[in-house]
Every structure is written in C-alpha cells, then in structure tokens.
Motif scaffolding. Structure first.
Motif, mmCIF file in Angstrom:
data_model
loop_
_atom_site.group_PDB
_atom_site.id
_atom_site.type_symbol
_atom_site.label_atom_id
_atom_site.label_comp_id
_atom_site.label_asym_id
_atom_site.label_seq_id
_atom_site.Cartn_x
_atom_site.Cartn_y
_atom_site.Cartn_z
ATOM 1 N N UNK A 301 0.828 -1.206 0.000
ATOM 2 C CA UNK A 301 0.000 0.000 0.000
ATOM 3 C C UNK A 301 0.859 1.251 0.000
ATOM 4 N N UNK A 302 2.011 1.187 0.675
ATOM 5 C CA UNK A 302 2.904 2.350 0.702
ATOM 6 C C UNK A 302 3.442 2.662 -0.695
ATOM 7 N N UNK A 303 3.809 1.630 -1.453
ATOM 8 C CA UNK A 303 4.297 1.847 -2.815
ATOM 9 C C UNK A 303 3.209 2.429 -3.710
ATOM 10 N N UNK A 304 1.978 1.955 -3.543
ATOM 11 C CA UNK A 304 0.870 2.505 -4.337
ATOM 12 C C UNK A 304 0.624 3.967 -3.997
ATOM 13 N N UNK A 305 0.736 4.306 -2.717
ATOM 14 C CA UNK A 305 0.519 5.698 -2.311
ATOM 15 C C UNK A 305 1.595 6.611 -2.885
ATOM 16 N N UNK A 306 2.840 6.138 -2.891
ATOM 17 C CA UNK A 306 3.924 6.944 -3.454
ATOM 18 C C UNK A 306 3.752 7.102 -4.961
ATOM 19 N N UNK A 307 3.330 6.024 -5.636
ATOM 20 C CA UNK A 307 3.139 6.091 -7.087
ATOM 21 C C UNK A 307 2.005 7.035 -7.461
ATOM 22 N N UNK A 315 7.039 8.818 -9.828
ATOM 23 C CA UNK A 315 7.146 8.650 -11.275
ATOM 24 C C UNK A 315 8.062 7.488 -11.625
ATOM 25 N N UNK A 316 9.066 7.237 -10.774
ATOM 26 C CA UNK A 316 10.005 6.155 -11.057
ATOM 27 C C UNK A 316 9.386 4.778 -10.842
ATOM 28 N N UNK A 317 8.589 4.627 -9.798
ATOM 29 C CA UNK A 317 8.059 3.294 -9.490
ATOM 30 C C UNK A 317 6.727 3.009 -10.180
ATOM 31 N N UNK A 318 6.070 4.027 -10.703
ATOM 32 C CA UNK A 318 4.761 3.818 -11.330
ATOM 33 C C UNK A 318 4.827 2.811 -12.475
ATOM 34 N N UNK A 319 5.802 2.861 -13.370
ATOM 35 C CA UNK A 319 5.852 1.864 -14.451
ATOM 36 C C UNK A 319 5.969 0.429 -13.948
ATOM 37 N N UNK A 320 6.696 0.248 -12.853
ATOM 38 C CA UNK A 320 6.838 -1.109 -12.306
ATOM 39 C C UNK A 320 5.493 -1.637 -11.803
ATOM 40 N N UNK A 321 4.757 -0.799 -11.094
ATOM 41 C CA UNK A 321 3.476 -1.232 -10.548
ATOM 42 C C UNK A 321 2.457 -1.471 -11.662
ATOM 43 N N UNK A 322 2.452 -0.615 -12.676
ATOM 44 C CA UNK A 322 1.477 -0.767 -13.751
ATOM 45 C C UNK A 322 1.727 -2.021 -14.578
ATOM 46 N N UNK A 323 2.994 -2.405 -14.714
ATOM 47 C CA UNK A 323 3.323 -3.593 -15.510
ATOM 48 C C UNK A 323 3.357 -4.870 -14.686
ATOM 49 N N UNK A 324 3.192 -4.740 -13.366
ATOM 50 C CA UNK A 324 3.212 -5.914 -12.504
ATOM 51 C C UNK A 324 4.596 -6.410 -12.171
#
Length: 482
Positions: A301-307, A315-324
């Motif tokens: 949840x913390x990573x999602x909140x930062x993204x 902005x850096x971690x958003x692509x990782x979360x979107x692609x799984x």
C-alpha cells in the motif's frame, strides 16, 4: 539532533541502539539493586556492578514436598543455565563463625535460630560464584516467615518453581528413593535407575526413618506451609505437576526460568509480520495498530501511495506497478526508510508487513537502522491460504468484501457484480506461495528469535498469541558453560 528545534526529534537510531543493548533495562536493574542493597558508597557499588560479566543472573527458588524431585531438577537446571546449586547442607559446609555457631545447635538437636539461618544464607549467596553466575535455592525457604525475612535481607528471587504431586505418589517415591553417596544424585528403584553398574552398587537408602506414617507426617507439615509460600511469591510463581516424566518437568521449569520479568523500561514496538499469502498479516497488523497505537505500514500500500503522488520517486516506481513487475529493492528501501523515519513511527512504533521478502531485504532493513524488535511468522498450509484468497471478492458499488464460503453475498444482484482480483487465481497464488516458501528458511535463520504462530485458527486467537509475545521480554540466552 538540534536542541534548538521544537519539538525535539530524537533520531530513531538512538532508540534502536538503546533497546538493542538494553540500556534502559540496565539502568532499571542498577537502580533496583542500589535500592535493595543500600551500599555505603553508591558510586563504587554501581561501578562494581557494571564490571560484572552479567548483572541479570538467575535467581531461582525451587520448592516442593518431599520426593517431588527437587534435587534432580535443581541439578539439571544449574547445568543448563550455569547457576550455582545451593542447598541447606551446602550452606553449612563453610568454616566460618556463623556456620560453627549453627553446627552447635544441630549437635544439640536444636533448630538453628531464624536470624542466624538468614545470615548464613546471605553469607553463601554473597560469595563470588553466586554473585557472578546466579543461584538455585533448593527447598529454601521452608515457610512464609523465613521467606519474608529473606526479602527483608534483600534476597528476592526472579523465579519461584513449586513442584506438586498427589501424596500417594510422593509416598511411593520416598519408599523407593536411593542416593549416590559420591555425587549426591537421587535415583528411584522404579522411575529413575542409573545405567552404570558401578553407581548401582553404591546406592544407599536415605538416612532416617522411611515408613509410610513418617513420610505422611512430613507431607502434612509441608502442606501447612505451602499456602503461605505461594502467597508470598504469587507474582513470580510457577506451579508444575511433578507427577509426569522428569524430562517434561525439566522442560517446563527451564522454559519458565528463561523467561524474563516484565520491564518498565521504555520500549518502542518495531514489529515485522511474515507469512504466506492468506495468513492474515494485514488483519493482524490492523488489530495491533488499533490496540497499541503503532503505525500500520503495509509495503504494498505504501508503494501505491507513493506512485499516486507527483513526486519523482512516484514517477520512477509507477511503471513497475502498472506492468506488474517488482519494484527494485533500492527504491523500496528508500521509500521504507523515509516512512519509518517519520515522527509517528519513531515515537509510537510500527508494524511492517509485505517486507522483507528475502534475506537480502532483511539485511538491508537491518543496515538501514530499522531492525525489528519482534518478528512473527504466521504459518498455515497452502490449501488453507488458497481457500481464503481464491474465493474472496469485492462489491465495486459498496466496497464490501465477501467470501464464497465464510461471508457470501446477500443476494443474486450483489453476487452478479462482484469483482475477483486476477492475482487471487489459483495459478497466481501457487506461484506466490512457492516464492514465499523458497525464502522462508533463510528468513527464519536470519531472525533466530522469531516467534512462529499457527495462523489457521480464529483471528482473535492468533492476535492473542501475538500479543502475549509482544508485551513480554524475549527469553534469556543460555550462558556458555562455566
């Protein structure tokens, strides 16, 4: 740390260091000993305490009726924890003015006066071996009055073990008791018999009358004093059934002696919950956060909140979360470090779940100065975890969560619109569980004092298990053999 900034913020590393090395507990122990002993020179007394190898040495009283196994248990405990075994006969062996005075009373078949007896016990327990390694008092004290006098003299145990068994069992044991005159070890013709023929040949019956009536009289005398002893030491007492295999009796006594009394020293909870998918980490974290006001930190949840924010890290971690894909450990560590360094975490403590997933991440967490004070492994079988997750769903209209078996939808209309998370498919769950089991052995080695809890039971029962190990101190580490 800047003393001009208000409120004053103490770096989390300071609290971690103090708790790791038990600085607060050390100060508490020093003050307690200072108040009890009342030395003439307090400063030199404290310096002397700090020069010892270990201030918190075992102080155990082992009580019980005749033939309950006190001697055998006391010897095994002393071998295990490195303490000194002290008996009444051992106290009278020293050649001092006090012991010579006591021997005169015994030669005249008179009872040693209580004040003299207390001084003799003090004299023995203040010798360097007992001060350095601790002690196990066997069958001392014998009554409440003697116990109160010991307390007034500053002799207070950390643990009191009282053995108990039915009188008929104790009488049978007394009649079959045999003693090795060389070592003082106690054996029994039925229950405990030596393996060595040489020891068997030299066994002797105990001295004195050993009839059933005499033994029953001694048991009645003990029972008259037992209640007073239990009342005196009720706050640090463990009663153990002696009518079971001596191996089990020893295991229970050892585990109790190794527990540590509750401390009033400041403590900031730093909790890590580990376990396979579906074990209930999120639920237990919420329960702990609600009751103890610690901060619930879910890594996912913390990573999602930062993204979701507009920061550069988001902005850096958003692509990782979107692609799984998995977010790189370096980024996760940076985000976690920033979150755990905030004022709410440093002052209230935290419960972390979803991280670490492997030994490398656990080492990174440790190196960053956020080593946990408690680690729990919530254990359950894969079948139970899959049943919990694969059958759960969410109502997108209300946000309500449902489970096909445990909490089904109230009607067909709700059932028709339920949403199932693709990550909760059986195929995905098997992959996630395999990833967890591939890493769990290494994590258990990295956290040797972690507590394992059966998560396949009622959530509130699991919470009680976590809570019981959270509020208490970790067990003592067994000392090296002297």
């Amino acid at each position: 740390m800047d003393a001009t900034v208000k409120p004053l913020r103490i770096p989390p590393e300071m609290a971690v260091y103090a708790e790791k090395h038990e600085i607060f507990d050390l100060i508490q122990t020093l003050m307690r000993n200072l108040i009890v002993d009342k030395p003439r020179d307090p400063i030199q007394y404290l310096i002397g305490l700090l020069k010892r190898e270990n201030i918190e040495v075992p102080r155990v009283m082992l009580l019980g009726p005749p033939a309950s196994g006190k001697r055998t248990l006391a010897k095994k405990l002393c071998e295990c924890i490195g303490a000194i075994h002290v008996t009444a006969s051992d106290i009278l062996k020293d050649d001092t003015d006090l012991t010579r005075a006591a021997q005169k009373y015994r030669e005249e078949n008179q009872e040693v006066p209580q004040d003299l007896w207390i001084k003799l016990i003090q004299q023995r327990l203040w010798r360097s071996d007992c001060v350095r390694r601790g002690w196990v008092l066997e069958a001392i004290p014998k009554n409440r009055g003697e116990a109160l006098c010991l307390q007034e003299a500053g002799i207070s145990p950390e643990h009191v073990v009282i053995l108990q068994a039915p009188d008929n069992v104790l009488i049978e044991r007394s009649l079959g008791k045999r003693i090795d005159p060389v070592t003082g070890d106690v054996y029994h013709v039925t229950f405990i018999w030596p393996d060595s023929p040489e020891v068997t040949q030299r066994l002797e019956k105990p001295q004195g009358p050993m009839t059933k009536d005499h033994i029953a009289q001694k048991l009645r005398a003990y029972h008259k004093q037992a209640c007073g002893l239990q009342t005196t030491y009720h706050s640090r007492l463990r009663v153990i059934d002696a009518d079971q295999p001596h191996v089990d009796v020893f295991a229970q006594a050892r585990d109790y002696v190794l527990t540590r009394s509750r401390s009033d020293a400041p403590h900031t909870p730093r909790i890590v919950l580990l376990g396979p998918p579906g074990c209930g980490k999120s639920l237990q974290a919420r329960l702990l956060a609600h009751k103890y006001s610690v901060v619930d930190v879910c890594c996912g949840e913390l990573l999602k909140a930062v993204a979701a924010d507009d920061s550069s890290m988001g902005e850096l971690i958003k692509p990782f979360l979107e692609s799984g894909r998995q977010v790189p450990d370096l980024m996760v560590r940076q985000i976690l470090t920033e979150r755990l360094s905030r004022l709410d975490c440093t002052t209230r403590g935290w419960v972390l779940h979803g991280f670490p997933r492997n030994v490398d991440q656990a080492a990174e967490l440790q190196e960053a100065g956020f080593g946990p004070s408690r680690v729990f492994f919530l254990e359950m079988s894969d079948d139970v975890g899959i049943a919990r997750l694969a059958l759960r769903s969410v109502d997108p209209a209300t946000g309500e969560r449902y489970h096909l078996l445990l909490n089904p939808a109230p009607n067909e209309e709700v059932q028709a619109r339920l949403w199932y998370d693709p990550q909760d498919s059986e195929e995905e769950l098997h992959k996630r569980m395999k990833d967890y089991w591939d890493q769990v052995a290494g994590l258990q080695t990295f956290y040797p004092q972690a507590v394992r809890v059966n998560a396949d039971q009622d959530p509130h029962t699991v919470f009680e298990c976590l809570e019981s190990r959270l509020v208490g101190r970790l067990p003592k580490v067994l000392p090296d053999s002297p």
